[in-house]
Design an enzyme around this catalytic site. Structure first.
Site, mmCIF file in Angstrom:
data_model
loop_
_atom_site.group_PDB
_atom_site.id
_atom_site.type_symbol
_atom_site.label_atom_id
_atom_site.label_comp_id
_atom_site.label_asym_id
_atom_site.label_seq_id
_atom_site.Cartn_x
_atom_site.Cartn_y
_atom_site.Cartn_z
ATOM 1 N N HIS A 146 0.831 -1.214 0.000
ATOM 2 C CA HIS A 146 0.000 0.000 0.000
ATOM 3 C C HIS A 146 0.859 1.256 0.000
ATOM 4 O O HIS A 146 0.523 2.247 -0.629
ATOM 5 C CB HIS A 146 -0.911 0.025 1.227
ATOM 6 C CG HIS A 146 -2.123 -0.826 1.057
ATOM 7 N ND1 HIS A 146 -2.838 -0.859 -0.123
ATOM 8 C CD2 HIS A 146 -2.755 -1.683 1.899
ATOM 9 C CE1 HIS A 146 -3.853 -1.692 0.016
ATOM 10 N NE2 HIS A 146 -3.814 -2.206 1.230
ATOM 11 N N ARG B 258 -8.572 -6.483 -11.266
ATOM 12 C CA ARG B 258 -8.416 -7.560 -10.273
ATOM 13 C C ARG B 258 -9.534 -7.397 -9.239
ATOM 14 O O ARG B 258 -9.609 -6.367 -8.582
ATOM 15 C CB ARG B 258 -7.061 -7.438 -9.579
ATOM 16 C CG ARG B 258 -5.872 -7.524 -10.512
ATOM 17 C CD ARG B 258 -4.587 -7.371 -9.705
ATOM 18 N NE ARG B 258 -3.400 -7.553 -10.508
ATOM 19 C CZ ARG B 258 -2.647 -6.572 -10.996
ATOM 20 N NH1 ARG B 258 -2.985 -5.311 -10.759
ATOM 21 N NH2 ARG B 258 -1.573 -6.839 -11.699
ATOM 22 N N ARG C 29 -11.380 -9.610 -14.311
ATOM 23 C CA ARG C 29 -10.812 -10.933 -14.016
ATOM 24 C C ARG C 29 -11.580 -11.557 -12.866
ATOM 25 O O ARG C 29 -11.826 -10.907 -11.853
ATOM 26 C CB ARG C 29 -9.327 -10.814 -13.646
ATOM 27 C CG ARG C 29 -8.673 -12.176 -13.442
ATOM 28 C CD ARG C 29 -7.181 -12.080 -13.211
ATOM 29 N NE ARG C 29 -6.876 -11.577 -11.876
ATOM 30 C CZ ARG C 29 -5.637 -11.406 -11.428
ATOM 31 N NH1 ARG C 29 -4.608 -11.660 -12.221
ATOM 32 N NH2 ARG C 29 -5.425 -10.949 -10.211
ATOM 33 N N GLU D 82 -0.865 -18.230 -17.948
ATOM 34 C CA GLU D 82 0.150 -18.004 -16.918
ATOM 35 C C GLU D 82 0.699 -19.320 -16.372
ATOM 36 O O GLU D 82 1.602 -19.329 -15.544
ATOM 37 C CB GLU D 82 -0.425 -17.144 -15.781
ATOM 38 C CG GLU D 82 -1.726 -17.635 -15.232
ATOM 39 C CD GLU D 82 -2.404 -16.663 -14.277
ATOM 40 O OE1 GLU D 82 -1.725 -15.791 -13.721
ATOM 41 O OE2 GLU D 82 -3.628 -16.788 -14.082
ATOM 42 N N ASN E 240 3.994 -12.527 -14.947
ATOM 43 C CA ASN E 240 4.538 -12.712 -13.592
ATOM 44 C C ASN E 240 4.537 -14.192 -13.208
ATOM 45 O O ASN E 240 5.558 -14.744 -12.810
ATOM 46 C CB ASN E 240 3.729 -11.915 -12.565
ATOM 47 C CG ASN E 240 3.536 -10.468 -12.960
ATOM 48 O OD1 ASN E 240 3.696 -10.088 -14.120
ATOM 49 N ND2 ASN E 240 3.201 -9.637 -12.009
ATOM 50 N N ASP E 241 3.377 -14.829 -13.322
ATOM 51 C CA ASP E 241 3.289 -16.250 -12.975
ATOM 52 C C ASP E 241 3.907 -17.139 -14.043
ATOM 53 O O ASP E 241 4.519 -18.159 -13.728
ATOM 54 C CB ASP E 241 1.825 -16.657 -12.762
ATOM 55 C CG ASP E 241 1.392 -16.478 -11.312
ATOM 56 O OD1 ASP E 241 2.286 -16.464 -10.447
ATOM 57 O OD2 ASP E 241 0.189 -16.349 -11.053
ATOM 58 N N ARG F 126 9.366 -16.107 -6.952
ATOM 59 C CA ARG F 126 9.958 -14.798 -7.256
ATOM 60 C C ARG F 126 10.088 -13.916 -6.018
ATOM 61 O O ARG F 126 10.768 -12.907 -6.035
ATOM 62 C CB ARG F 126 9.195 -14.076 -8.362
ATOM 63 C CG ARG F 126 7.745 -13.839 -8.069
ATOM 64 C CD ARG F 126 6.991 -13.599 -9.376
ATOM 65 N NE ARG F 126 5.571 -13.863 -9.195
ATOM 66 C CZ ARG F 126 4.645 -12.944 -9.187
ATOM 67 N NH1 ARG F 126 4.952 -11.699 -9.354
ATOM 68 N NH2 ARG F 126 3.385 -13.262 -9.048
ATOM 69 N N CYS G 80 -0.992 -8.622 -19.766
ATOM 70 C CA CYS G 80 -1.295 -7.766 -18.619
ATOM 71 C C CYS G 80 -0.275 -7.908 -17.493
ATOM 72 O O CYS G 80 -0.419 -7.313 -16.435
ATOM 73 C CB CYS G 80 -2.698 -8.062 -18.085
ATOM 74 S SG CYS G 80 -2.908 -9.778 -17.558
#
Length: 590
Positions: free
Chosen positions: A198, A305, A341, A439, A462-463, A473, A510
């Protein structure tokens, strides 16, 4: 000042928010809340101890409500986070368990709370998604707030700072960042936190430089030390030399001029030198962020998300609640696509009302696996999406697909949701484009077959990189293996884009790779039609697209795919397109 004290020190961390600031350090002291006493409480005093805990929670709630009331318009998103903290304070998982622990173990409130928090935080920290993993911070912030009232510690007041400073802290809670006044605080530096925390999100929304995860900032930097914070490179220089100061000042001016230029050009189309237009969209977590995407020239929402609405609560959000959230986003983006998503969390770990623990959540019951196991939860979300779809251009994106049967099951549930809405007389859009995230390597390899089942692909790098390379990661010991430029990753991307082209299924991206301008020629050369990035990166990515010729990029990708090591690929990319870098060059190395 001694020679030791005035010697230049360079600290390396994580760039949380880009930009450069130069100024005096202001240390935010947490006032010893970390020191928690432990003592036994006799049976006759248990009720009084539980009451002491309840009073501390009540004070914490009242304090948060007061901060929310005073939060400025620029930080509406932060107020939303603080509302989540209020919910957490009342949550059975934290509140109820602490009272039970005082009762059963006959221990003081501070120690009971500490014990409960130590059990809860790993549930979040074990999450794969960095955004969700950083929600462990929320639990920590809430615990600290209660602890402050239990121990009578004074705490921090950033609001009372009356000079131009750079904040230095172990961590900054959303309540503390809410008090930041831009005319006083130039930037901040923390020992903890990452890009998805955050603290980082707020820094980017305020557009002030921040470097996080420095580990030793608070023990190295002293009050009133002159420091240079480079949020682009993730570097902090303590006691900079005259030469470093001059270089930093030059880079600061360059960065601000460039940011102003990109902001002005953000609404221009992302058209390549040979006239091909790319769609550049925004990734959002919460409805409030959609305004930033629109302001920076985003062509729609490429990834919404939806997990945030499910976290830190004892029940699942209702269909009406979800519908209102989705409709809010669509209302701000009339005539532009909004890609929603479906729920992408490990239900057993991220929801307060579910407490089973999985040994390896990254490879466990998460995303579509969880949704198919809990069809009633999934159908509620699908119904809300179909109802919202009548207000704009909605696309549904399903995460973590690893086999064709999961897509087929999703289609059946989507059909069931539409049927039930029709029967109950709800207005809705029956046919909505359905896409899947690529992913998991099995989905990338099966892209040819999956293309027959869906309307679009969206690659989550990312995944995909993590699973392809068999690395966590978040583990610093193996983080060096995480690279979008690994030849195996590039070959998988090529395989997916070719399968999409053969079946006339558009391929989008994305993941984080889409938000780095140096990768734009590769993505254009692969034939990716749409990129979705965080709002701040939109003007930068559009600008990079305008500098590329697609035909040349295709030829470049062919050469790239012949290389067999990351080093060879990096060298070729640097020599051909090095000028497209997001200005990540470091001047701080000595």
């Amino acid at each position: 000042m001694t020679e030791q004290a005035s010697r230049e020190i360079v600290l390396h961390g994580i760039g949380g928010s880009p930009g450069i600031c130069i100024g005096k350090a202001y240390l935010v002291d947490k006032d010893g809340v970390d020191v928690v006493p432990k003592y036994a409480v006799c049976q006759t005093k248990l009720e009084a101890e539980k009451k002491r805990f309840k009073v501390a929670v009540k004070k914490a709630i009242d304090e948060l409500h007061a901060i929310i009331k005073e939060t400025s318009a620029e930080l509406r998103e932060n107020a939303k986070i603080l509302e989540t903290h209020v919910v957490l304070l009342k949550d059975k998982m934290l509140y109820g368990r602490t009272i039970d622990t005082i009762d059963k173990e006959h221990i003081n409130a501070e120690w009971a709370l500490r014990k409960v928090v130590l059990a809860i935080k790993p549930l979040f920290e074990g999450m794969d998604d960095p955004y969700l993993r950083d929600r462990a911070e929320d639990v920590g912030n809430v615990c600290e707030r209660i602890m402050k009232h239990l121990t009578g510690s004074a705490g921090v007041s950033i609001r009372t700072i009356d000079k131009r400073v750079i904040l230095v802290a172990q961590d900054l809670s959303p309540a503390e960042t809410s008090q930041i006044q831009l005319e006083r605080v130039m930037g901040f530096v923390t020992d903890r936190g990452g890009r998805a925390s955050h603290t980082s999100i707020i820094a980017r929304s305020l557009e002030i430089p921040a470097v996080l995860g420095l580990e030793k900032a608070t023990s190295t930097i002293r009050n009133d030390d002159i420091i240079v914070v480079d949020g682009t490179a993730g570097v902090v220089v303590v006691n900079p030399s005259e030469e470093t100061l001059a270089q930093a000042e030059t880079r600061k001016i360059e960065f601000e001029n460039r940011r102003a230029f990109y902001a002005r050009s953000g609404h221009l189309p992302a058209k390549t030198r040979d006239g091909i237009e790319l769609t550049v969209m925004g990734n959002i977590e919460m409805p409030e962020e959609v305004v930033a995407v629109k302001d920076r020239g985003g062509d729609g929402i490429g990834l919404y998300r939806t997990e945030f609405q499910y976290l830190a609560r004892q029940d699942f959000p209702s269909e009406d609640e979800l519908y209102e959230h989705y409709k809010d986003v669509l209302d701000v983006m009339p005539g532009q696509p909004v890609t929603i998503r479906t729920l992408d969390i490990n239900g057993d770990k991220a929801m307060a009302h579910n407490s089973d623990i999985e040994e390896n959540p990254v490879l466990g019951l998460r995303a579509i696996r969880y949704c198919l196991k809990k069809p009633e939860v999934f159908i509620t979300q699908l119904r809300a999406i179909l109802r919202a779809a009548q207000h704009g251009q909605v696309r549904i994106l399903v995460p973590m697909i690893s086999k064709i049967e999961e897509v087929q099951q999703t289609r059946r549930l989507l059909e069931k949701a539409a049927e039930s809405l029709k029967k109950e007389g709800f207005r809705h859009q029956r046919r909505v484009p359905l896409g899947i995230m690529i992913e998991v390597p099995s989905a990338a390899i099966m892209a040819d077959a999956l293309a027959r089942e869906v309307d679009f692909f969206s690659i989550g790098t990312n995944d995909l990189i993590q699973y392809t390379m068999a690395i966590d990661r978040g583990n610093r010991h193996v983080a060096y293996l995480y690279s979008p430029l690994h030849p195996a990753v590039l070959r998988l991307l090529k395989h997916v884009t070719e399968a999409g082209a053969r079946h006339n299924v558009p391929v989008f991206m994305c993941g984080e790779m889409a938000g780095e301008s140096i990768y734009v020629p590769i993505l254009l050369g692969l034939g990716i039609k749409e990129l979705s990035v965080n709002a701040q990166a939109i003007p930068l990515i559009k600008s990079a697209v305008r500098a590329v010729d697609v035909e040349q990029a295709r030829q470049f990708v062919d050469r790239l795919l012949q290389q067999t090591t990351i080093a060879q690929i990096e060298k070729l990319l640097e020599t051909t397109y090095g000028d497209l870098k997001n200005n990540h060059h470091h001047i701080w190395e000595r």
